[in-house]
Design a protein around this motif. Structure first.
Motif, PDB file in Angstrom:
ATOM      1  N   MET A  97       0.835  -1.200   0.000  1.00 48.24           N
ATOM      2  CA  MET A  97       0.000   0.000   0.000  1.00 48.24           C
ATOM      3  C   MET A  97       0.875   1.259   0.000  1.00 48.24           C
ATOM      4  O   MET A  97       0.579   2.234  -0.672  1.00 48.24           O
ATOM      5  N   LYS A  98       1.953   1.210   0.755  1.00 47.41           N
ATOM      6  CA  LYS A  98       2.889   2.333   0.822  1.00 47.41           C
ATOM      7  C   LYS A  98       3.480   2.608  -0.564  1.00 47.41           C
ATOM      8  O   LYS A  98       3.572   3.759  -0.992  1.00 47.41           O
ATOM      9  N   LYS A  99       3.825   1.560  -1.277  1.00 50.34           N
ATOM     10  CA  LYS A  99       4.377   1.709  -2.621  1.00 50.34           C
ATOM     11  C   LYS A  99       3.341   2.310  -3.567  1.00 50.34           C
ATOM     12  O   LYS A  99       3.665   3.201  -4.363  1.00 50.34           O
ATOM     13  N   LEU A 100       2.082   1.844  -3.476  1.00 47.00           N
ATOM     14  CA  LEU A 100       1.003   2.387  -4.316  1.00 47.00           C
ATOM     15  C   LEU A 100       0.832   3.882  -4.078  1.00 47.00           C
ATOM     16  O   LEU A 100       0.715   4.670  -5.023  1.00 47.00           O
ATOM     17  N   ILE A 101       0.795   4.276  -2.824  1.00 51.24           N
ATOM     18  CA  ILE A 101       0.592   5.683  -2.472  1.00 51.24           C
ATOM     19  C   ILE A 101       1.791   6.522  -2.902  1.00 51.24           C
ATOM     20  O   ILE A 101       1.633   7.623  -3.423  1.00 51.24           O
TER      21      ILE A 101
ATOM     22  N   GLU B 106      -8.191  12.124  -3.745  1.00 48.43           N
ATOM     23  CA  GLU B 106      -7.406  11.942  -4.972  1.00 48.43           C
ATOM     24  C   GLU B 106      -6.486  10.721  -4.858  1.00 48.43           C
ATOM     25  O   GLU B 106      -6.322   9.975  -5.825  1.00 48.43           O
ATOM     26  N   ILE B 107      -5.914  10.526  -3.698  1.00 45.67           N
ATOM     27  CA  ILE B 107      -5.054   9.343  -3.480  1.00 45.67           C
ATOM     28  C   ILE B 107      -5.908   8.083  -3.562  1.00 45.67           C
ATOM     29  O   ILE B 107      -5.504   7.086  -4.167  1.00 45.67           O
ATOM     30  N   ALA B 108      -7.102   8.127  -2.974  1.00 45.27           N
ATOM     31  CA  ALA B 108      -7.998   6.966  -3.007  1.00 45.27           C
ATOM     32  C   ALA B 108      -8.361   6.608  -4.445  1.00 45.27           C
ATOM     33  O   ALA B 108      -8.360   5.430  -4.825  1.00 45.27           O
TER      34      ALA B 108
ATOM     35  N   PRO C 190     -10.450   2.252  -0.910  1.00 40.92           N
ATOM     36  CA  PRO C 190     -11.514   3.000  -0.249  1.00 40.92           C
ATOM     37  C   PRO C 190     -10.899   4.171   0.528  1.00 40.92           C
ATOM     38  O   PRO C 190      -9.756   4.072   0.994  1.00 40.92           O
ATOM     39  N   ALA C 191     -11.642   5.254   0.654  1.00 47.86           N
ATOM     40  CA  ALA C 191     -11.109   6.471   1.285  1.00 47.86           C
ATOM     41  C   ALA C 191     -10.628   6.209   2.714  1.00 47.86           C
ATOM     42  O   ALA C 191      -9.593   6.748   3.125  1.00 47.86           O
ATOM     43  N   HIS C 192     -11.361   5.364   3.457  1.00 46.90           N
ATOM     44  CA  HIS C 192     -10.931   5.118   4.842  1.00 46.90           C
ATOM     45  C   HIS C 192      -9.588   4.382   4.894  1.00 46.90           C
ATOM     46  O   HIS C 192      -8.768   4.621   5.769  1.00 46.90           O
ATOM     47  N   GLU C 193      -9.354   3.486   3.936  1.00 49.16           N
ATOM     48  CA  GLU C 193      -8.060   2.792   3.904  1.00 49.16           C
ATOM     49  C   GLU C 193      -6.950   3.731   3.452  1.00 49.16           C
ATOM     50  O   GLU C 193      -5.841   3.696   3.988  1.00 49.16           O
TER      51      GLU C 193
END
Length: 94
Positions: free
Chosen positions: A32-36, A49-51, A57-60
């Motif tokens: 997830m860190k790599k995706l972001i 925008e990141i979501a 999902p926005a909460h994740e």
């Protein structure tokens, strides 16, 4: 003295085991860190925008961005024009 410390560390490493669940959680967090990070390479983004960019999902997305912020991977920037969301960008010091 230094040799004893190294030996102690080696013994502790050999005795400790990491559960498969913890290994899976670390692997997922790093993914997830790599995706972001990839999404933020294009420039600062808000949580929505990141979501959208990562299809999370926005909460994740919020959870992972806040974790990355806590550990200094991401820095909080300006607030958007609607005063709703902060922009986040990669910390250039890392």
């Amino acid at each position: 003295m230094a040799g004893e410390k190294q030996r102690t560390v080696k013994v502790i490493k050999e005795k400790r085991t990491i559960s498969d669940e913890v290994k899976a959680n670390i692997k997922h967090y790093n993914k997830m860190k790599k995706l972001i990070k990839e999404a933020l390479k294009e420039g600062p983004k808000t949580i929505p925008e990141i979501a959208r960019a990562t299809e999370l999902p926005a909460h994740e997305a919020t959870y992972y961005v806040m974790s990355m912020r806590k550990y200094g991977d991401v820095v909080t920037g300006e607030i958007d024009d609607m005063d709703e969301y902060f922009y986040y960008h990669l910390n250039q010091k890392n």
